[in-house]
Design an enzyme around this catalytic site. Structure first.
Site, PDB file in Angstrom:
ATOM      1  N   SER A 139      48.534  26.799  13.344  1.00  0.00           N
ATOM      2  CA  SER A 139      47.197  26.219  13.475  1.00  0.00           C
ATOM      3  C   SER A 139      47.271  24.951  14.298  1.00  0.00           C
ATOM      4  CB  SER A 139      46.613  25.890  12.103  1.00  0.00           C
ATOM      5  OG  SER A 139      45.420  25.131  12.239  1.00  0.00           O
ATOM      6  N   TYR A 153      46.997  21.691   4.145  1.00  0.00           N
ATOM      7  CA  TYR A 153      47.026  22.829   5.063  1.00  0.00           C
ATOM      8  C   TYR A 153      47.800  22.482   6.330  1.00  0.00           C
ATOM      9  CZ  TYR A 153      45.281  26.410   8.298  1.00  0.00           C
ATOM     10  OH  TYR A 153      45.190  27.415   9.220  1.00  0.00           O
TER      11      TYR A 153
END
Length: 244
Positions: A139, A153
């Site tokens: 990501s 995250y």
């Protein structure tokens, strides 16, 4: 035995994962992919691939379960006799402060986003052909987290980027490339390309839109193909300028 390449994709029943399955099958690969829930969604992807003269196989497995992933690898080998490409796509995202996010949600992200990637690669490596390809789906939040609540995250995705750099060194002698794709805001089940959530995200981007799963799958296709034979240890960001 058919000499078509064989790919394994984790989390291939929806979103970016499903687009990757479709794209690699369109590239001529036989694709086995995992799903954790919603078998009907997984079977829909299989039917779509097969309708276009491709070959796909869906297998239920939790990416965080080493035994389950090992079983998937064995099933793919029993079916097609080889393994050439591994795409570790399965992931989960939870937002919240590091002090307020429930501990079990943090653990779930670590289990799926980090341990799941490690166990997938560990299960595949003894069978992955020399000259093969490993692609992880990370990501852009590993590079940039401009809003609150993304710390846990982002940590898991930064870990994947570090893993890829190390593995590239370890597997280089076998001609196996290892790369990490880092999507930015991308359409999914809860955020359509032209919906209000997508429009709200554009304030973070250089381009006036979010990405599509198909654009991410095109980058994976490149990394899995012969033209990317000299690309390894890289994190390639596809984010519409989110990190610019």
């Amino acid at each position: 035995m058919d000499d078509s390449k064989v790919a394994l994709v984790t989390g291939g029943s929806r979103g970016i994962g499903a687009a990757i399955v479709r794209r690699l099958a369109a590239d001529g690969m036989r694709v086995a992919f995992t799903y954790a829930t919603k078998r009907d969604r997984a079977e829909q992807v299989v039917n779509e691939v097969n309708a276009h003269q491709g070959h796909a196989l869906c297998l239920e497995a939790d990416a965080a379960d080493p035994a389950g992933i090992a079983g998937v690898v064995e099933h793919a080998l029993d079916r097609w006799g080889r393994l050439d490409v591994v795409v570790a796509n399965a992931g989960v995202a939870r937002a919240g402060g590091i002090d307020t996010l429930p501990a079990e949600e943090i653990d779930q992200m670590i289990d799926v986003n980090v341990r799941g990637v490690v166990h997938t690669i560990r299960a595949a490596l003894p069978h992955l052909r020399d000259g093969g390809r490993i692609v992880t789906i990370g990501s852009v939040n590993a590079e940039r987290a401009p809003f609150a609540g993304a710390a846990a995250y982002a940590m898991t995705k930064a870990a994947v980027a570090g893993l890829v750099r190390g593995l590239a060194r370890d597997l280089g002698p076998r001609g196996i490339t290892v790369n990490n794709v880092q999507p930015g805001p991308t359409a999914n089940d809860s955020m359509t390309v032209d919906g209000p959530a997508a429009h709200a995200m554009t304030k973070w981007l250089a381009l006036p839109r979010i990405g599509t799963p198909e654009e991410v799958s095109a980058l994976v296709s490149y990394l899995a193909g012969p033209e990317a034979a000299f690309v390894t240890g890289a994190s390639l960001t596809i984010d519409g300028g989110f990190a610019a």
